[in-house]
Design a protein around this motif. Structure first.
Motif: not given
Length: 331
Positions: A147-148, A173-176
């Protein structure tokens, strides 16, 4: 149309050569669905099918192209009708069956994916097998708990087709995202895709005199394999997942059991060729909605060529010089 053209690989004496040949429509193979091909993509596997001893092709002459998008012109299967927009990735296309580097194709209906709403043939092949593989990688990691906000996600081979799309989809999807590349000249490109940072593969190769290295990555998308995978596994955080989809860095894995029994690391094999149709459709629908790239990003990733430009594009992908994705316009 009584004839069509296709890039054909065939033996000339002791050499394999690639040339554009003209065929009659009756030369198309057996299958329930006949498609006028709009676009196909250039993949590493397509490159392998043009060189002897790669184990991709058993019969010649052969038409490569492991993905295609186009319009149905005839179908004996009630699932599809004339005028339907469709796409195909994987199965036997471009390997045991004539592929997408052709103006027309005839295939089994079981291989055909209806074009998701909002996705064009050009965009579908800009994404293509590489993008589908990247999307399936992210999808499977999320099924395993990613998950992010859990930490950075590593993408190896980040300037290639799978890597480029993985960076983009993870970022959306908001991931680093940390992108691994040897090419300093491509850092701006990777950041434009959404990478928050970059790392040289040499930094992944440094072994540490411990059973495992320090925990760095919440997960990793690896289309490279080889020694890179060994060091990635040793630096994934507890319970994290690594998806493996290629072997451009080598097919051998020299690892220990420690990442798996000390940290519960998951190594997930990604098979985009025979992926079940239910999962295939789910992933393509995610691509067409939450992971759909902006037009400007498509333009930055994609290089459009004609049939005559294929030999040069194939050479680049085999030499690891391909940035992003080359697609072939066929009609």
């Amino acid at each position: 149309m009584a004839a069509y053209r296709a890039l054909t690989v065939d033996w000339q004496g002791s050499r394999l050569i690639s040339e554009i040949r003209e065929y009659a429509m009756d030369d198309l193979p057996a299958g329930e669905v006949t498609i006028r091909v709009s676009y196909s993509g250039v993949n590493y596997k397509d490159g392998l099918s043009t060189i002897p001893g790669a184990g991709i092709v058993s019969q010649y002459p052969h038409v490569p192209g492991i993905d295609l998008a186009g319009i149905v012109v005839a179908s004996s299967d009630p699932t599809f009708k004339e005028g339907d927009e469709v796409l195909i990735t994987g199965y036997g296309l471009g390997a045991s069956h004539p592929g997408g580097f052709s103006e027309y194709a005839r295939v089994p209906a079981a291989w055909v994916v209806p074009m998701p709403s909002g996705l064009t043939a050009k965009a579908a092949m800009a994404i293509g097998t590489a993008g589908f593989t990247a999307a399936l990688s992210v999808h499977r990691m999320e099924e395993n708990g990613l998950k992010p906000g859990q930490g950075p996600v590593l993408v190896s081979g980040a300037t290639g087709g799978v890597g480029s799309w993985a960076v983009s989809m993870l970022a959306k999807s908001g991931y680093e995202v940390t992108a691994s590349t040897r090419k300093n000249s491509e850092i701006d490109y990777l950041k434009a895709l959404g990478a928050s940072g970059t790392i040289s593969p040499s930094e992944l190769e440094v072994p540490e005199a411990k059973p495992v290295g320090r925990e760095r990555w919440a997960g990793a998308v690896d289309p490279v394999g080889g020694p890179f995978l060994t060091h990635i596994l040793n630096s994934v955080r507890y319970g994290g997942s690594v998806t493996l989809s290629g072997f451009t860095g080598g097919a051998e894995l020299a690892s220990t059991v420690y990442p798996f029994i000390l940290r519960g690391v998951n190594l997930i094999g990604i098979d985009s060729v025979f992926c079940p149709m239910e999962i295939r459709r789910t992933v393509w629908n995610r691509i067409a909605t939450e992971w759909m790239p902006e037009e400007a990003l498509l333009d930055s990733i994609v290089n459009e060529i004609s049939l005559s430009g294929l030999p040069d594009a194939i050479a680049k992908v085999l030499q690891g010089r391909m940035r992003g994705r080359s697609i072939v316009a066929l009609s």
